[in-house]
Scaffold this motif. Structure first.
Motif, PDB file in Angstrom:
ATOM      1  N   ARG A 122     -87.906 -16.700 -10.674  1.00 48.60           N
ATOM      2  CA  ARG A 122     -88.630 -17.778 -11.348  1.00 48.60           C
ATOM      3  C   ARG A 122     -89.515 -17.228 -12.462  1.00 48.60           C
ATOM      4  N   TYR A 144     -86.943 -16.050 -15.427  1.00 46.46           N
ATOM      5  CA  TYR A 144     -85.969 -16.909 -16.098  1.00 46.46           C
ATOM      6  C   TYR A 144     -86.288 -18.400 -16.051  1.00 46.46           C
ATOM      7  N   ASN A 145     -87.418 -18.776 -15.488  1.00 45.00           N
ATOM      8  CA  ASN A 145     -87.790 -20.178 -15.360  1.00 45.00           C
ATOM      9  C   ASN A 145     -88.587 -20.622 -16.586  1.00 45.00           C
ATOM     10  N   TYR A 173     -83.925 -23.550 -15.488  1.00 46.37           N
ATOM     11  CA  TYR A 173     -83.759 -22.101 -15.544  1.00 46.37           C
ATOM     12  C   TYR A 173     -82.651 -21.748 -16.538  1.00 46.37           C
ATOM     13  N   ASN A 193     -91.132 -17.521 -20.155  1.00 47.20           N
ATOM     14  CA  ASN A 193     -90.964 -16.601 -19.027  1.00 47.20           C
ATOM     15  C   ASN A 193     -91.052 -15.148 -19.495  1.00 47.20           C
TER      16      ASN A 193
END
Length: 366
Positions: free
Chosen positions: A76, A79-80, A90, A194
């Motif tokens: 998370r 890549y969130n 995502y 991110n």
């Protein structure tokens, strides 16, 4: 291209519905073109907002299938963060490549998948104001801008303010509505989504320095920090600041942000070993930076930045004392102790112009 769009879509009697995907809309779409009456849905649209990537539930299911469900928080963070009109998405390319990789390494998969020359040129050819805004993004802060959904590549050459729309629609920013002014123009909060994207901004930031630190020295600096060898860390860090900070204002009102942003960007390279907490509430206040080791046997690090206030005739030892006083009084070590971290290093990074000192407090045992 016009003939393709016209023959393949507009005049194709065998086609009921067609879908085009990309970061910018079709250029010169109007009544006399080969393509018109499109339904355009962007990152700012509510329609299909859960179809542009993977949702949190889909990512959890994928990680369970790959026996990686214990890595959800790390995934998370990397890549969130993409906000599609209220739905958090995502990056599917990075998630799939991470899950399918042999060693399961968290790293920039999507950011390294294509030539970013257009983005780099757009960012590096602008002035000091943009560089300060990039520092803010790297520092985890928001910037407020207007956005244009109907932009083309031709617009980018004529209007510098279109850059923010390009960065948003190409995946380098995420947006949330901020406010509307008296002319009914929408303003948005923009931020780096991110860690993957922050690594790109950090690389760009490094290119603006007059001289780069060689990669081996950078690794030695980080290794010294991980091992708690603060004297060596100070040596490499001071050398880098002295040789490379000439472009940025290290004596003005944004000096602390310059130092803090660089250190934060540098520590992104440690994200596979540490959780990076920036301006997070800890104890009775907000600490500048906390490195929480994923291995509880490793060293936890608390960093407080202080600028020597020459106007008040302050000296370096006074600034160091103020930094440690703040760390102790605000009990910044609470968050580390609550995670079961027994070894904690407290650091004060104190600076005056391009002169920098790194001083350490005691290593506490719980």
């Amino acid at each position: 291209m016009r003939n393709f769009l016209s023959g393949g879509f507009k005049d194709n009697t065998s086609l009921e519905k067609g879908v085009l995907t990309g970061i910018l809309r079709v250029s010169k779409e109007f009544i006399f073109s080969g393509m018109n009456n499109l339904g355009v849905f962007t990152i700012l649209s509510a329609e299909f907002n859960d179809k542009f990537g993977l949702t949190g539930e889909e990512v959890q299911k994928l990680l369970i299938d790959y026996n990686l469900d214990n890595k959800f928080d790390d995934v998370r963070a990397w890549y969130n963060g993409y906000n599609f009109e209220g739905v958090t998405i995502y990056n599917p390319w990075s998630i799939i490549n991470y899950a399918a990789s042999l060693k399961k390494v968290l790293k920039p998969y999507w950011a390294n998948s294509s030539d970013n020359k257009l983005i780099e040129d757009s960012l590096t050819h602008n002035g000091k104001e943009l560089k300060n805004e990039l520092l803010a993004l790297l520092n985890g802060e928001n910037i407020v801008k207007t956005l244009k959904e109907n932009i083309t590549f031709e617009d980018l050459e004529k209007h510098e303010d279109m850059l923010w729309s390009l960065l948003l629609f190409s995946g380098y920013l995420t947006a949330s509505f901020s406010h509307k002014n008296n002319r009914e123009i929408n303003f948005y909060n923009l931020s780096a989504p991110n860690l993957e994207v922050r690594t790109l901004y950090y690389d760009l930031l490094m290119r603006w320095f007059d001289k780069r630190m060689e990669r081996d020295k950078q690794e030695l600096m980080l290794e010294a920090l991980e091992k708690g060898n603060i004297e060596d860390f100070e040596f490499y860090f001071s050398e880098f600041v002295l040789n490379s900070f000439s472009y940025f204002d290290t004596g003005g009102e944004h000096a602390e942000k310059v130092y803090k942003s660089f250190v934060l960007g540098l520590f992104v390279l440690l994200a596979d070993k540490y959780e990076l907490e920036n301006e997070r509430e800890a104890g009775a206040g907000r600490c500048d930076l906390i490195l929480i080791p994923k291995d509880k046997n490793k060293l936890g690090i608390i960093i407080e930045f202080k600028k020597v206030d020459a106007r008040k005739k302050e000296k370096m030892p006074q600034a160091v004392k103020a930094a440690f006083k703040q760390i102790e009084e605000k009990q910044y070590d609470v968050i580390l102790k609550s995670r079961g971290i027994e070894k904690i290093k407290k650091l004060a990074i104190v600076f005056q112009g391009k002169k920098v000192w790194v001083r350490e407090g005691q290593i506490n045992s719980v």
